[in-house]
Write a protein that holds these residues in place. Structure first.
Motif, PDB file in Angstrom:
ATOM      1  N   THR A 258     -39.551  98.872  87.969  1.00 40.82           N
ATOM      2  CA  THR A 258     -38.495  99.519  88.758  1.00 40.82           C
ATOM      3  C   THR A 258     -38.517 101.030  88.539  1.00 40.82           C
ATOM      4  O   THR A 258     -38.579 101.507  87.411  1.00 40.82           O
ATOM      5  CB  THR A 258     -37.110  98.956  88.352  1.00 40.82           C
ATOM      6  OG1 THR A 258     -37.147  97.548  88.525  1.00 40.82           O
ATOM      7  CG2 THR A 258     -36.000  99.549  89.193  1.00 40.82           C
TER       8      THR A 258
ATOM      9  N   SER B  20     -27.905 105.849  86.191  1.00 46.63           N
ATOM     10  CA  SER B  20     -27.483 104.443  86.217  1.00 46.63           C
ATOM     11  C   SER B  20     -28.695 103.536  86.366  1.00 46.63           C
ATOM     12  O   SER B  20     -29.792 103.987  86.705  1.00 46.63           O
ATOM     13  CB  SER B  20     -26.533 104.208  87.385  1.00 46.63           C
ATOM     14  OG  SER B  20     -27.207 104.515  88.583  1.00 46.63           O
TER      15      SER B  20
ATOM     16  N   PRO C 109     -30.024  99.697  88.075  1.00 52.99           N
ATOM     17  CA  PRO C 109     -29.617  98.678  89.047  1.00 52.99           C
ATOM     18  C   PRO C 109     -29.001  97.472  88.327  1.00 52.99           C
ATOM     19  O   PRO C 109     -29.382  97.167  87.186  1.00 52.99           O
ATOM     20  CB  PRO C 109     -30.929  98.291  89.730  1.00 52.99           C
ATOM     21  CG  PRO C 109     -32.022  98.978  89.022  1.00 52.99           C
ATOM     22  CD  PRO C 109     -31.453  99.968  88.057  1.00 52.99           C
ATOM     23  N   ASP C 110     -28.054  96.813  88.990  1.00 52.43           N
ATOM     24  CA  ASP C 110     -27.314  95.690  88.364  1.00 52.43           C
ATOM     25  C   ASP C 110     -28.226  94.675  87.702  1.00 52.43           C
ATOM     26  O   ASP C 110     -27.951  94.209  86.599  1.00 52.43           O
ATOM     27  CB  ASP C 110     -26.471  94.959  89.426  1.00 52.43           C
ATOM     28  CG  ASP C 110     -25.259  95.798  89.793  1.00 52.43           C
ATOM     29  OD1 ASP C 110     -25.033  96.819  89.098  1.00 52.43           O
ATOM     30  OD2 ASP C 110     -24.570  95.440  90.768  1.00 52.43           O
ATOM     31  N   GLU C 111     -29.336  94.342  88.382  1.00 50.25           N
ATOM     32  CA  GLU C 111     -30.198  93.272  87.861  1.00 50.25           C
ATOM     33  C   GLU C 111     -30.898  93.667  86.558  1.00 50.25           C
ATOM     34  O   GLU C 111     -31.453  92.813  85.866  1.00 50.25           O
ATOM     35  CB  GLU C 111     -31.202  92.798  88.921  1.00 50.25           C
ATOM     36  CG  GLU C 111     -32.262  93.791  89.339  1.00 50.25           C
ATOM     37  CD  GLU C 111     -31.826  94.763  90.448  1.00 50.25           C
ATOM     38  OE1 GLU C 111     -30.613  94.881  90.712  1.00 50.25           O
ATOM     39  OE2 GLU C 111     -32.727  95.410  91.032  1.00 50.25           O
TER      40      GLU C 111
ATOM     41  N   THR D 205     -32.537  99.595  79.508  1.00 51.13           N
ATOM     42  CA  THR D 205     -31.622 100.706  79.268  1.00 51.13           C
ATOM     43  C   THR D 205     -32.369 102.030  79.393  1.00 51.13           C
ATOM     44  O   THR D 205     -33.566 102.051  79.705  1.00 51.13           O
ATOM     45  CB  THR D 205     -30.942 100.547  77.889  1.00 51.13           C
ATOM     46  OG1 THR D 205     -29.852 101.464  77.814  1.00 51.13           O
ATOM     47  CG2 THR D 205     -31.890 100.795  76.721  1.00 51.13           C
TER      48      THR D 205
ATOM     49  N   LYS E 178     -32.380  96.431  74.183  1.00 52.38           N
ATOM     50  CA  LYS E 178     -32.787  96.459  75.592  1.00 52.38           C
ATOM     51  C   LYS E 178     -34.039  97.312  75.775  1.00 52.38           C
ATOM     52  O   LYS E 178     -34.263  98.266  75.027  1.00 52.38           O
ATOM     53  CB  LYS E 178     -31.652  97.015  76.450  1.00 52.38           C
ATOM     54  CG  LYS E 178     -30.459  96.080  76.490  1.00 52.38           C
ATOM     55  CD  LYS E 178     -29.344  96.657  77.320  1.00 52.38           C
ATOM     56  CE  LYS E 178     -28.160  95.701  77.325  1.00 52.38           C
ATOM     57  NZ  LYS E 178     -26.995  96.298  77.970  1.00 52.38           N
TER      58      LYS E 178
ATOM     59  N   LEU F  12     -29.247  95.641  84.173  1.00 48.52           N
ATOM     60  CA  LEU F  12     -28.236  96.035  83.172  1.00 48.52           C
ATOM     61  C   LEU F  12     -28.313  95.253  81.866  1.00 48.52           C
ATOM     62  O   LEU F  12     -28.109  95.801  80.802  1.00 48.52           O
ATOM     63  CB  LEU F  12     -26.834  95.912  83.765  1.00 48.52           C
ATOM     64  CG  LEU F  12     -26.428  97.061  84.688  1.00 48.52           C
ATOM     65  CD1 LEU F  12     -25.084  96.777  85.354  1.00 48.52           C
ATOM     66  CD2 LEU F  12     -26.393  98.394  83.940  1.00 48.52           C
ATOM     67  N   GLU F  13     -28.634  93.960  81.964  1.00 50.70           N
ATOM     68  CA  GLU F  13     -28.656  93.103  80.761  1.00 50.70           C
ATOM     69  C   GLU F  13     -29.926  93.291  79.941  1.00 50.70           C
ATOM     70  O   GLU F  13     -29.940  93.016  78.748  1.00 50.70           O
ATOM     71  CB  GLU F  13     -28.584  91.620  81.180  1.00 50.70           C
ATOM     72  CG  GLU F  13     -27.271  91.215  81.820  1.00 50.70           C
ATOM     73  CD  GLU F  13     -26.132  91.224  80.809  1.00 50.70           C
ATOM     74  OE1 GLU F  13     -26.325  90.700  79.703  1.00 50.70           O
ATOM     75  OE2 GLU F  13     -25.057  91.785  81.137  1.00 50.70           O
TER      76      GLU F  13
ATOM     77  N   LYS G 126     -28.384 106.617  78.274  1.00 50.53           N
ATOM     78  CA  LYS G 126     -27.275 105.678  78.163  1.00 50.53           C
ATOM     79  C   LYS G 126     -26.986 105.352  76.700  1.00 50.53           C
ATOM     80  O   LYS G 126     -25.829 105.300  76.281  1.00 50.53           O
ATOM     81  CB  LYS G 126     -27.643 104.402  78.940  1.00 50.53           C
ATOM     82  CG  LYS G 126     -26.489 103.449  79.107  1.00 50.53           C
ATOM     83  CD  LYS G 126     -26.847 102.314  80.037  1.00 50.53           C
ATOM     84  CE  LYS G 126     -25.736 101.291  80.037  1.00 50.53           C
ATOM     85  NZ  LYS G 126     -26.197  99.984  80.465  1.00 50.53           N
TER      86      LYS G 126
END
Ligand code: BTN
Length: 315
Positions: free
Chosen positions: A125, A213, A215-217, A223, A182, A219-220, A227
């Motif tokens: 990504t 930021s 992307p939501d997918e 990193t 992460k 986040l888990e 951040k």
């Protein structure tokens, strides 16, 4: 990017406002030609504002200072060339497609990738304000025993550089760099050529640095340095530090191979002493890292060795 555009960018980076007239004089080009260059820099993604009286301003100074990297490369005994792309499909792809004409020890950098590749056929990504680069090396002889751990070596180098910035990063075998559990960096090493013959190696490094930021997918699982550390990092300095450290240690790697780095690798490897699941199958206990970087595990009281299978050897 040509020398004149790099000159303009450097001026914009160093000064608050830069007059178009001065640029024209210094570069011995017309005002129109300056305008054109500013426009093309804007099209490349540089946030340059223009004010009637004050001149041009680089609004977002988080850019790669190409001239500093070029300066490092010109003094380096290993690295021969630095290619900067504002946007490309993938730096690894670029090297692969141009390997015949590239000098050995070329570094290809892209500010954005629209088809970044990860290991095992996954995609990488593209986060803004990261580091995405590939190191291209031509090898006289592919000694697979040493080349496969080259990817572990690179992970160790990145980890070492991050640690210099007081980042408490760890290595997840074989070469993911994790921060607070992460993923913050991934490495994709690709080889071509004959085993025991001449060959090329591409080491692609993707480091998540200053993206605002994720992307939501992701986040888990992923990193960024920003951040986790609550601050922005100087990406140019990070790139130079990585290349410097890589160069400084490559001789040791060539001479002594992975064993020279094994203790350091082990001290940051989070898999050791833990149970992991391999290929979604049985649980194994990670006991050690072998002399060639293989993961030594125990399964049903039997010792098994897991090789760095993620290295792609076919193109
Ligand atoms: C992984 O962990 O899956 C490896 C990710 C490698 C990403 C980098 S970004 C620069 C280079 N170009 C690519 O297309 N991939 C690597």
């Amino acid at each position: 990017m040509d020398k004149k555009s790099i000159y303009i960018l450097k001026k914009l980076c160093e000064e608050d406002f830069v007059s178009g007239e001065n640029l024209a004089k210094e570069l011995e080009i017309s005002r129109m030609a300056v305008n054109k260059r500013i426009k093309s820099l804007q099209e490349m993604g540089f946030a340059i504002a223009s004010y009637k009286k004050k001149g041009y301003q680089l609004v977002d100074k988080d850019i790669i200072r190409v001239w500093e990297i070029e300066d490092f490369i010109s003094k380096s005994e290993l690295f021969k060339d630095f290619l900067y792309f504002p946007q490309i499909d993938s730096t690894n792809n670029y090297v692969k497609e141009n390997q015949e004409s590239l000098k050995s020890a070329t570094v290809v950098y892209a500010e954005r990738q629209n088809a970044g590749r990860g290991r095992l056929g996954r995609s990488w990504t593209d986060l803004e304000k990261g580091v995405k680069m590939s190191i291209f090396l031509r090898l006289e002889v592919i000694d697979i025993e040493k080349v496969v751990p080259l990817t572990l070596f690179t992970g160790l180098i990145v980890n070492r550089v991050l640690r210099k910035y007081t980042v408490q990063s760890f290595i997840k075998w074989s070469n993911d760099i994790l921060l607070n559990g992460k993923k913050v960096c991934g490495i994709l090493t690709e080889l071509s050529g004959e085993i025991e013959g001449r060959g090329n190696v591409i080491i692609g490094i993707g480091l998540n640095v200053n993206a605002a930021s994720l992307p939501d997918e992701l986040l888990e699982i992923a990193t960024t340095l920003r951040k986790e550390m609550g601050m922005d990092f100087d990406r140019t300095k990070i790139i130079i530090e990585i290349l410097k450290e890589f160069e400084n240690e490559l001789e040791n790697f060539k001479k002594y191979g992975f064993p020279h780095f094994r203790d350091e690798y082990k001290s940051y490897c989070i898999n050791l002493g833990k149970e992991i699941i391999i290929n979604g199958e049985k649980k194994v206990f990670c006991k050690d890292i072998g002399q060639n970087g293989e993961l030594i595990c125990v399964q049903d009281s039997r010792e098994i060795k897991i090789q760095t299978g993620e290295v792609t050897i076919r193109w």
